[in-house]
Write a protein that holds these residues in place. Structure first.
Motif, short mmCIF file in Angstrom:
data_model
loop_
_atom_site.label_atom_id
_atom_site.label_comp_id
_atom_site.label_asym_id
_atom_site.label_seq_id
_atom_site.Cartn_x
_atom_site.Cartn_y
_atom_site.Cartn_z
N ASP A 100 13.05 0.78 -13.33
CA ASP A 100 12.00 1.71 -13.73
C ASP A 100 10.97 1.08 -14.66
N ARG A 101 11.00 -0.23 -14.83
CA ARG A 101 10.02 -0.89 -15.69
C ARG A 101 8.61 -0.72 -15.14
N SER A 102 7.67 -0.46 -16.01
CA SER A 102 6.28 -0.31 -15.58
C SER A 102 5.57 -1.66 -15.46
N PHE A 116 -0.61 11.20 -9.33
CA PHE A 116 0.61 10.43 -9.55
C PHE A 116 0.31 9.08 -10.18
N THR A 117 1.11 8.72 -11.16
CA THR A 117 1.20 7.37 -11.70
C THR A 117 2.47 7.30 -12.55
N PRO A 118 3.30 6.27 -12.43
CA PRO A 118 3.22 5.26 -11.37
C PRO A 118 3.80 5.80 -10.07
N ILE A 119 3.51 5.13 -8.98
CA ILE A 119 4.04 5.50 -7.68
C ILE A 119 4.10 4.24 -6.82
N THR A 120 5.12 4.15 -5.99
CA THR A 120 5.27 3.01 -5.09
C THR A 120 5.10 3.48 -3.66
N MET A 121 4.16 2.88 -2.95
CA MET A 121 3.92 3.18 -1.55
C MET A 121 4.55 2.07 -0.72
N GLU A 122 5.36 2.45 0.28
CA GLU A 122 6.06 1.45 1.07
C GLU A 122 6.08 1.80 2.55
N LEU A 123 5.84 0.80 3.37
CA LEU A 123 6.07 0.88 4.81
C LEU A 123 7.03 -0.26 5.13
N PRO A 124 8.28 0.03 5.48
CA PRO A 124 9.30 -1.01 5.64
C PRO A 124 8.85 -2.16 6.53
N GLN A 125 9.14 -3.37 6.03
CA GLN A 125 8.84 -4.63 6.69
C GLN A 125 7.35 -4.96 6.73
N GLU A 126 6.51 -4.06 6.24
CA GLU A 126 5.07 -4.27 6.37
C GLU A 126 4.35 -4.35 5.04
N SER A 127 4.58 -3.38 4.17
CA SER A 127 3.77 -3.31 2.96
C SER A 127 4.49 -2.57 1.84
N GLY A 128 4.25 -3.03 0.63
CA GLY A 128 4.70 -2.33 -0.57
C GLY A 128 3.65 -2.52 -1.64
N ILE A 129 3.21 -1.42 -2.25
CA ILE A 129 2.11 -1.51 -3.23
C ILE A 129 2.24 -0.40 -4.26
N GLU A 130 1.74 -0.67 -5.46
CA GLU A 130 1.80 0.30 -6.56
C GLU A 130 0.38 0.56 -7.06
N PRO A 131 -0.28 1.60 -6.57
CA PRO A 131 -1.62 1.90 -7.07
C PRO A 131 -1.59 2.29 -8.54
N ASP A 132 -2.68 2.03 -9.25
CA ASP A 132 -2.75 2.41 -10.65
C ASP A 132 -2.71 3.93 -10.82
N TYR A 133 -3.41 4.62 -9.95
CA TYR A 133 -3.44 6.09 -10.00
C TYR A 133 -3.79 6.57 -8.61
N CYS A 134 -3.22 7.68 -8.19
CA CYS A 134 -3.61 8.23 -6.90
C CYS A 134 -3.68 9.75 -6.97
N PHE A 135 -4.54 10.29 -6.12
CA PHE A 135 -4.80 11.73 -6.10
C PHE A 135 -4.67 12.27 -4.68
N TYR A 136 -3.98 13.38 -4.57
CA TYR A 136 -3.99 14.18 -3.35
C TYR A 136 -4.94 15.34 -3.59
N ILE A 137 -6.00 15.40 -2.80
CA ILE A 137 -7.04 16.42 -2.98
C ILE A 137 -7.06 17.35 -1.77
N GLU A 138 -7.38 16.81 -0.61
CA GLU A 138 -7.38 17.62 0.60
C GLU A 138 -5.96 17.89 1.10
N ASN A 139 -5.03 16.98 0.76
CA ASN A 139 -3.66 17.11 1.26
C ASN A 139 -2.65 17.46 0.17
#
Length: 207
Positions: free
Chosen positions: A36-38, A83-106
């Motif tokens: 859980d380290r930032s 959300f912050t922090p949050i980890t976005m992952e697609l197995p075998q393809e990509s893993g990324i941690e955006p600084d901040y993200c917003f769901y507006i329309e969704n």
């Protein structure tokens, strides 16, 4: 102080970026080790693992810009999830941690969820990234089809919008089409450095 990355220890001085060849399994093992380290932040792309330890100015800037987004959304009466922090992952393809993200329309699609199933649930509508150490690449968000990415680099806010399969630089945000967000961000960051990061735009009137 030197960077140390071993199976037992991960330590990076602030501002350090480390690039390592590695597999998806290596990325998962490092992620588990970090827990859980930032810091440091970690991402995976194309057989490469990147680790980055943010500088203090990184946190200040992302806090101010995220506050700008929240105030503008409130001003427009838009509901959202952030959300912050949050980890976005697609197995075998990509893993990324955006600084901040917003769901507006969704926002309703992920409201109340403790976990987001990437590839099934929608991606964030807006991602905010601060790039001080050349760690960020807007194309990292292509696999997730994030509609809009704000990248703050070299004291300038650049707005990227997804057009087909590429990100293009735009002069305005699709979520705030009649508002000069770049100007507002610049002014708020100026205030933050001259005074403090307390929101200075609570009476923003949209002009």
């Amino acid at each position: 102080m030197f960077a140390v990355v071993t199976p037992d220890t991960i330590h990076l001085p602030p501002g350090t970026v480390v690039r390592l060849p590695g597999s998806w399994q290596d990325y998962q093992a490092l992620n588990k080790q970090l827990g859980d380290r930032s810091s440091p932040r970690i991402k995976y792309r194309d057989g490469e693992i990147l680790l980055m330890a943010p500088l203090p100015e990184h946190g200040r800037k992302v806090s101010v810009i995220a506050d700008v987004v929240k105030v503008l959304l409130d001003h427009l009466g838009r509901e959202y999830e952030a959300f912050t922090p949050i980890t976005m992952e697609l197995p075998q393809e990509s893993g990324i941690e955006p600084d901040y993200c917003f769901y507006i329309e969704n926002w309703q699609a992920i409201a109340g969820k403790d976990r987001i199933n990437w590839g099934v649930d929608p991606s964030p509508d807006l991602v905010v990234e601060i790039d001080i150490t050349s760690y960020t690449d807007v194309n990292d968000y292509l696999p997730y089809r994030v509609p809009e990415v704000w990248l703050f680099r070299k004291n300038q806010l650049v707005i990227y919008r997804l057009q087909g399969d590429v990100y293009t630089v735009e002069s305005s945000s699709r979520y705030f089409p009649n508002i000069n967000v770049s100007e507002i961000v610049t002014e708020c960051l100026k205030i933050a450095y001259e005074r403090n990061t307390s929101p200075q735009f609570g009476n923003y009137d949209g002009s």
